[in-house]
Design an enzyme around this catalytic site. Structure first.
Site, PDB file in Angstrom:
ATOM      1  N   GLY A 437       3.475  12.267 -34.286  1.00 59.45           N
ATOM      2  CA  GLY A 437       4.143  13.467 -34.793  1.00 59.45           C
ATOM      3  C   GLY A 437       3.737  14.748 -34.095  1.00 59.45           C
ATOM      4  O   GLY A 437       4.555  15.438 -33.518  1.00 59.45           O
ATOM      5  N   CYS A 521     -14.659  22.838 -43.486  1.00 62.02           N
ATOM      6  CA  CYS A 521     -14.201  23.098 -44.847  1.00 62.02           C
ATOM      7  C   CYS A 521     -12.694  22.880 -44.919  1.00 62.02           C
ATOM      8  O   CYS A 521     -12.009  22.986 -43.917  1.00 62.02           O
ATOM      9  CB  CYS A 521     -14.488  24.543 -45.228  1.00 62.02           C
ATOM     10  SG  CYS A 521     -16.222  24.933 -45.180  1.00 62.02           S
ATOM     11  N   HIS A 646       2.872   6.588 -41.794  1.00 64.21           N
ATOM     12  CA  HIS A 646       1.676   6.546 -40.957  1.00 64.21           C
ATOM     13  C   HIS A 646       0.443   6.644 -41.829  1.00 64.21           C
ATOM     14  O   HIS A 646       0.403   7.413 -42.787  1.00 64.21           O
ATOM     15  CB  HIS A 646       1.697   7.697 -39.945  1.00 64.21           C
ATOM     16  CG  HIS A 646       0.365   7.929 -39.301  1.00 64.21           C
ATOM     17  ND1 HIS A 646      -0.174   7.041 -38.406  1.00 64.21           N
ATOM     18  CD2 HIS A 646      -0.554   8.911 -39.449  1.00 64.21           C
ATOM     19  CE1 HIS A 646      -1.371   7.489 -38.025  1.00 64.21           C
ATOM     20  NE2 HIS A 646      -1.623   8.611 -38.654  1.00 64.21           N
ATOM     21  N   HIS A 699      -9.053  10.634 -31.136  1.00 62.98           N
ATOM     22  CA  HIS A 699     -10.186  11.511 -31.419  1.00 62.98           C
ATOM     23  C   HIS A 699     -11.059  11.720 -30.200  1.00 62.98           C
ATOM     24  O   HIS A 699     -11.924  12.584 -30.186  1.00 62.98           O
ATOM     25  CB  HIS A 699     -11.018  10.938 -32.563  1.00 62.98           C
ATOM     26  CG  HIS A 699     -10.196  10.718 -33.804  1.00 62.98           C
ATOM     27  ND1 HIS A 699      -9.541   9.531 -34.042  1.00 62.98           N
ATOM     28  CD2 HIS A 699      -9.877  11.543 -34.820  1.00 62.98           C
ATOM     29  CE1 HIS A 699      -8.871   9.637 -35.186  1.00 62.98           C
ATOM     30  NE2 HIS A 699      -9.053  10.846 -35.672  1.00 62.98           N
TER      31      HIS A 699
END
Ligand code: GLN
Ligand code: ZN
Length: 766
Positions: A437, A521, A646, A699
């Site tokens: 995406g 965060c 997904h 990643h």
């Protein structure tokens, strides 16, 4: 007098001061002393806030540079051998290397594994145990902070993770052994910890044993009995803290353990209070966690007082009050919020406000309701306003939800009959290629969004700039040769926020940050009311993207379960109902995309697994409504429209049947990091629809090898027929840069070509 306390306070700071200080230190922009100074300031500020609220006992040990479980590992000397810790005090940079693999000093090594803290969105660092694991007191951090708080004049209650929960959370490395065997060596160090605290003048220590709310194996239950009878506490009183659920069949055990106090969570599990009161020995104090530490709603003080009144009469001074769990999981201070509508703001309580609620409750019990009449009136008015608000209750939404029937949660025909229709419409090759995406979110894209938000560019300027970006992304995908294209999501800041901002029933904070891990965060949206979609949310962008190409464009939405699991959810109706409302709103978006001629629509459910209850016996209930919500969202389309979903994880062997029940035509998943291990599940379970096992790890900046991708796909093809396999990366590409993305996708496409040729050859020869 009723003792009031707090299991833990958020450490990150109301303005994320700790985040900034940590990142500056890691980058080398500041030195250690500057970091330490920020830590001291934050601790002092947080202790003062808690004392000002009127708490009797102030937690210490809840402050952490990165993670409290990592701190426990350092305290106990559990540093994996690869960090070459020479013994003695574990220094700050070693801590950071364990957490992140690198630090300003010391060599880079593989970081410790990180995983979810129970059913929260907080992640802890997994302790690693060797079979010959030794334990020794290896950090003075806790004791230093106790001394620091005492010097400031506070009555402190240090917090540590208990020995059994600590072992439970860890992993055996280098051989299989029973973690419980480590107890004999571990307990003496816990003894030393309490001895040291005793010498510092500590009276109470909070021992967190949250695993008591799980379904524990028999040997762990037995271990609880033996550990707590052997480990005397060295004269320090121990408050055994449980939270995130009810004690269930561990209730008798938890009450019996020879410690001086027990903390229970009566927000998540109000029903356990009666049982605990029955079984609590007369010498023990009971800390009742009666203010929600996991959500941001104001407490209904009248209701709590109604429950606590008789408990107070019965227990007297033995009753303590606290939030249900550490306030780590809520934002710091509501006062700093300026953007929230005033009525909604009035319904909320963040960490600081929750502590006020606790002390008001304590005073009401001790001195009578009149003593806090003003506070009670204010709270009552807010609760009543929320209950009656027309902003929350939308009749049309409720009516529509009531009318939902089975035909709306099923496609017209089963997958086997849909697939040929989709195939002839889409005309895709074997092993179709696509992406998940998002494409790189460049600094330029982010600046454009920021400029638009701040009014520096107008809507037309913004649209033009984003459309140029989409057109460019489409062109690059065509040049690479991908089969199913996406628009790239440049207009989205975050996959939940983007949709929440366009839906009625969602609110957003300026500073409602909650720690996810380390310095990271998240700012979860607040779902406060019935959900409605005033207008289409994605259709213009996707339609434009489709107009740039003849290849099929895949529309892109975040699914209802993920929207729910990544938000603070209203507590005045079941989560299942809120989820179904989101599903209905998204269903309209799906249908509008279909109407705009979009042949493929992906509904991301990245967080479906995160919602699994802690107790396995409750899984079916959750999965039942979660899957149903997805189906409600997805099933309105014609059979020739292809639905994708997904999921960002590989550990779903245990929920594979629920995943299949979602009945998406195509599912793309993360597999590359587990070397397709996930696919083992397909040996026993014949997954009926199409699947795109992520072929490389997005990643990492590394460009995947063609051969590795081919190998992975061949492994997949042993379990799933090639006609039902797709080729794609394992997640969205927004965090990567264009050069790596293009190089990686080029290799992915080369692998697809190779694989197609091989199948061709096989077919010809066979
Ligand atoms: N469509 C999203 C993206 O590509 C999915 C992100 C996710 O799964 N976390 O960014
Ligand atoms: Zn993902």
């Amino acid at each position: 007098m009723t003792v009031t306390h707090n299991p833990g306070f958020p450490r990150i700071g109301a303005q994320r001061e700790l985040k900034r200080a940590l990142e500056a230190y890691w980058k080398g922009d500041t030195d250690r002393e500057a970091l330490e100074q920020v830590g001291r300031t934050l601790r002092a500020r947080h202790w003062a806030a808690q004392a000002d609220a009127g708490l009797d006992l102030i937690p210490v040990g809840d402050f952490s540079w990165y993670d409290q479980v990592l701190d426990m590992s350092c305290l106990l000397g559990v540093v994996p051998p690869r960090f070459h810790h020479p013994g003695g005090n574990v220094d700050l940079d070693t801590r950071f290397r364990m957490a992140r693999g690198r630090a300003p000093s010391g060599e880079a090594v593989a970081a410790c594994e990180m995983t979810k803290w129970f059913d929260t969105n907080y992640h802890y660092l997994v302790p690693e145990f060797q079979s010959e694991q030794a334990f020794s007191l290896s950090s003075s951090q806790l004791f230093d902070q106790v001394a620091e708080a005492m010097a400031l004049g506070y009555r402190v209650k240090p917090v540590i993770t208990g020995p059994l929960s600590y072992l439970w959370l860890g992993k055996c490395k280098g051989g299989v052994f029973d973690k419980l065997e480590l107890l004999d060596k571990l307990l003496p160090v816990y003894g030393e910890i309490l001895q040291t605290l005793k010498e510092q003048g500590v009276e109470w220590v909070q021992i967190d044993e949250p695993i008591l709310v799980l379904e524990l194996p028999q040997d762990w239950k037995v271990a609880f009995e033996s550990v707590y009878s052997r480990w005397s506490g060295n004269g320090v009183k121990r408050l055994l803290a449980t939270y995130f659920g009810g004690l269930g069949d561990n209730l008798g055990l938890a009450c019996r353990l020879p410690v001086e106090g027990l903390h229970i969570d009566t927000v998540r599990a109000p029903e356990q209070l009666a049982g605990v009161l029955d079984q609590l020995p007369p010498y023990k104090i009971l800390s009742v966690g009666c203010v929600d530490g996991r959500n941001i709603w104001r407490t209904d003080l009248d209701r709590v007082l109604q429950t606590l009144g008789p408990v107070h009469e019965r227990l007297g001074e033995r009753l303590w009050l606290a939030p249900s769990c550490s306030l780590l999981h809520v934002p710091v201070d509501l006062e700093t919020e300026t953007g929230l509508p005033a009525n909604i703001k009035n319904w909320l309580a963040f960490a600081k406000q929750k502590l006020d609620e606790i002390t008001v409750l304590g005073r009401a019990l001790d001195k009578g309701r009149d003593a806090v009449a003003g506070e009670l009136t204010q709270s009552r008015a807010a609760i009543a306003a929320r209950r009656g608000s027309t902003d929350i209750h939308r009749e049309a939404v409720r009516k529509r939800l009531k009318a939902v029937d089975d035909t709306q949660t099923s496609r017209n025909r089963p997958y086997q009959e849909r697939a040929p229709l989709q195939r002839s419409r889409l005309n895709l090759p074997l092993f179709p290629t696509t992406t998940i995406g998002s494409f790189p979110q460049t600094a330029d894209i982010r600046a454009t969004r920021r400029d638009y938000r701040r009014g520096r560019i107008d809507a037309a300027g913004y649209q033009a700039r984003m459309k140029a970006e989409i057109a460019d992304t489409v062109r690059r995908q065509e040049a690479l040769g991908l089969d199913v294209l996406v628009h790239g999501e440049p207009e989205r800041n975050d996959m939940v926020e983007y949709f929440g901002e366009q839906l009625d029933g969602f609110a957003f904070t300026d500073n409602g940050w909650v720690q996810s891990y380390g310095s990271r965060c998240v700012k979860p949206p607040i779902i406060y009311g019935d959900i409605e979609r005033p207008a289409p949310m994605t259709v213009d962008w996707i339609r434009f993207a489709q107009s740039c190409t003849d290849r099929p464009m895949k529309g892109m939405l975040t699914g209802p379960v993920t929207m729910l699991n990544w938000s603070f959810v209203r507590d005045d109706q079941p989560r299942a109902e809120t989820c179904a409302q989101i599903a209905l709103a998204l269903r309209d978006e799906v249908l509008d995309l279909e109407k705009a001629g979009i042949p493929i629509i992906q509904i991301d459910e990245a967080a479906l697994r995160e919602g699994l209850p802690l107790r396995k016996s409750e899984w079916d209930g959750y999965l039942g409504w979660a899957v149903n919500a997805f189906r409600l969202c997805a099933s309105g389309v014609a059979d020739k429209t292809q639905i994708h979903t997904h999921m960002c994880y590989s550990a779903f062997n245990d929920i594979i049947e629920a995943i299949a029940a979602m009945d998406a035509d195509v599912i793309t998943i993360e597999t590359s990091r587990s070397d397709m291990e996930l696919l083992d599940v397909f040996e026993d379970f014949a997954y009926p629809n199409e699947i795109g096992p992520g072929v490389y790890d997005i990643h990492s900046p590394n460009v995947p090898d063609v051969d590795d991708i081919v190998l992975l796909m061949e492994k997949a093809a042993q379990r799933i027929p090639p006609e039902r396999l797709w080729i794609n990366p394992d997640c969205g590409l927004k965090t990567r840069a264009w050069p790596e993305v293009e190089a990686a996708l080029e290799n992915m496409l080369a692998a697809a070509t190779l694989l197609r040729k091989r199948v061709e050859l096989k077919r010809k020869s066979g």
